[in-house]
Design an enzyme around this catalytic site. Structure first.
Site: not given
Length: 431
Positions: A254, A327
């Site tokens: 992230h 993702d």
């Protein structure tokens, strides 16, 4: 926080061998009525066509490009105006965004104001399906259970994968997935971004940890396969993640770009078995990881943008024929090198079919459409992805007609005594 789990809420906006047959497993946790869960069909469409190929042939280029995207839409109702939607998409309501871009699906998050209570969520998913009358939507959620539970507290609180893995009993992974899938289906959600197929071999891993079934691929693989079968028992599509493996990282994708130095041999022995097991169990989708594996692809690109990994390893070596999902494209691990439009194009060229959560949806959509029109993405390559997405919808009974969730049935099914009993059983057998 969750790499490969379709983002991690507000933080991610800024920047997760097949099991034995059913004979050795416990009975299903619960069964829905036939009306609540339509039988899956292999073909069909909402355009009165008889096959996926007929639907594909009737689509415009713009419609085909639309099918590749799964954005987050803001609001608790499909028809309620939102300044966030207007600013991001140029359309005020989720229904209007769907009508404008015709996405293949949407994904739900509490931080997008999607999840408040059972009746509200059922109305939202039904309303979004109504806004896509020609080709029903994939409605996705990131419901792994444990720390990644986007639909909590509406759904039954089930143990994390690590707890299930500690029981050593794949039948419990299957029952847990069936419970989750049954509850998702009752809410109008037809695709779960689970199970996690990573082998968590790095104790310093900041983003996988208890989300994985364990650190031994020989034990993780049958758990993953059993979970896939459990979702299918409930009539919900399953997604194994995060290919080619996110279990040996010390960086959260992230916020950065992890590098994993596994050799091809190490990958084959350590990372690949759970994904191979998921494929053997007929998993619907596999999610890519925003990780660099230089021994598998020396380009320096993350797996999400790597043709040697997504096409070479996943398609050609492991034989996966289903949907490859990225993702979340709003994560730093995939945004460091290229712009938000170019990332979407490169993901498709690498082998991705479903582009999850682009941070600038109009820019990404426009970039892919321009790449198709210029020939950079060939018409044949576009059709490959759209065909896979339509086949997924058909296989789960979603293409001929979108299922309509019943709020009363959802309230009966969610957090039922039978489901809570499964959760208690798993906890009691954990080691």
């Amino acid at each position: 926080m969750a790499a490969g789990c379709a983002g991690s809420g507000a933080a991610s906006q800024a920047s997760g061998g097949p099991s034995a047959g059913r004979a050795n497993e416990a009975a299903p946790a619960v069964r829905e009525t036939a009306a609540a869960r339509p039988e899956a069909t292999s073909e069909g469409s909402a355009r009165s066509s008889s096959s996926v190929e007929d639907v594909l042939a009737g689509m415009s280029t713009e419609e085909k490009v639309g099918q590749l995207f799964m954005p987050v839409l803001y609001g608790s109702s499909a028809t309620a105006s939102s300044g966030e939607n207007q600013a991001r998409f140029g359309a005020a309501t989720p229904a209007k965004v769907i009508a404008k871009y015709r996405p293949g699906g949407v994904i739900l998050f509490p931080w997008a104001d999607n999840v408040k209570n059972v009746r509200q969520l059922v109305a939202l998913t039904n309303g979004m399906q109504k806004a896509s009358p020609e080709i029903p939507l994939l409605v996705g959620a990131d419901q792994e259970n444990g720390q990644i539970s986007r639909l909590a507290p509406l759904v039954t609180e089930l143990p994390a994968a690590k707890v299930i893995g500690s029981t050593g009993d794949p039948s419990l992974a299957r029952r847990a997935a069936e419970v989750t899938g049954t509850e998702l289906r009752a809410l109008g959600v037809n695709l779960d971004f689970a199970p996690v197929a990573d082998v968590n071999v790095n104790p310093r891993n900041p983003v996988i940890g208890p989300r994985a079934y364990g650190s031994d691929p020989k034990k993780v693989a049958p758990m993953v396969a059993a979970a896939v079968r459990g979702f299918h028992d409930a009539g919900v599509a399953a997604t194994a993640k995060h290919f080619p493996g996110h279990g040996d990282t010390s960086v959260d994708s992230h916020t950065g770009l992890p590098v994993i130095e596994h050799s091809r041999s190490q990958w084959s022995k350590l990372d690949a078995p759970p994904f191979a097991a998921a494929i053997e169990a007929d998993v619907d989708a596999i999610m890519s990881a925003h990780v660099v594996m230089p021994k598998l692809d020396p380009s320096g690109d993350p797996a999400t943008l790597s043709k040697p990994i997504l096409t070479g390893l996943l398609r050609e070596k492991l034989g996966f024929e289903g949907v490859v999902s990225t993702d979340a494209l709003n994560m730093a691990g995939v945004r460091e090198k290229y712009g938000d439009g170019e990332v979407a194009v490169r993901a498709v060229l690498a082998g991705a079919d479903l582009l999850l959560m682009p941070p600038d949806y109009p820019k990404a959509h426009g970039a892919v459409l321009a790449a198709v029109r210029s020939g950079r993405i060939s018409g044949e390559r576009l059709d490959e992805s759209v065909r896979r997405l339509l086949k997924l919808k058909a296989a789960r009974g979603l293409l001929a007609k979108a299922p309509v969730a019943d709020p009363a049935e959802a309230e009966r099914v969610l957090r039922s005594a039978a489901h809570r009993k499964v959760a208690s059983l798993i906890t009691s057998r954990a080691r």
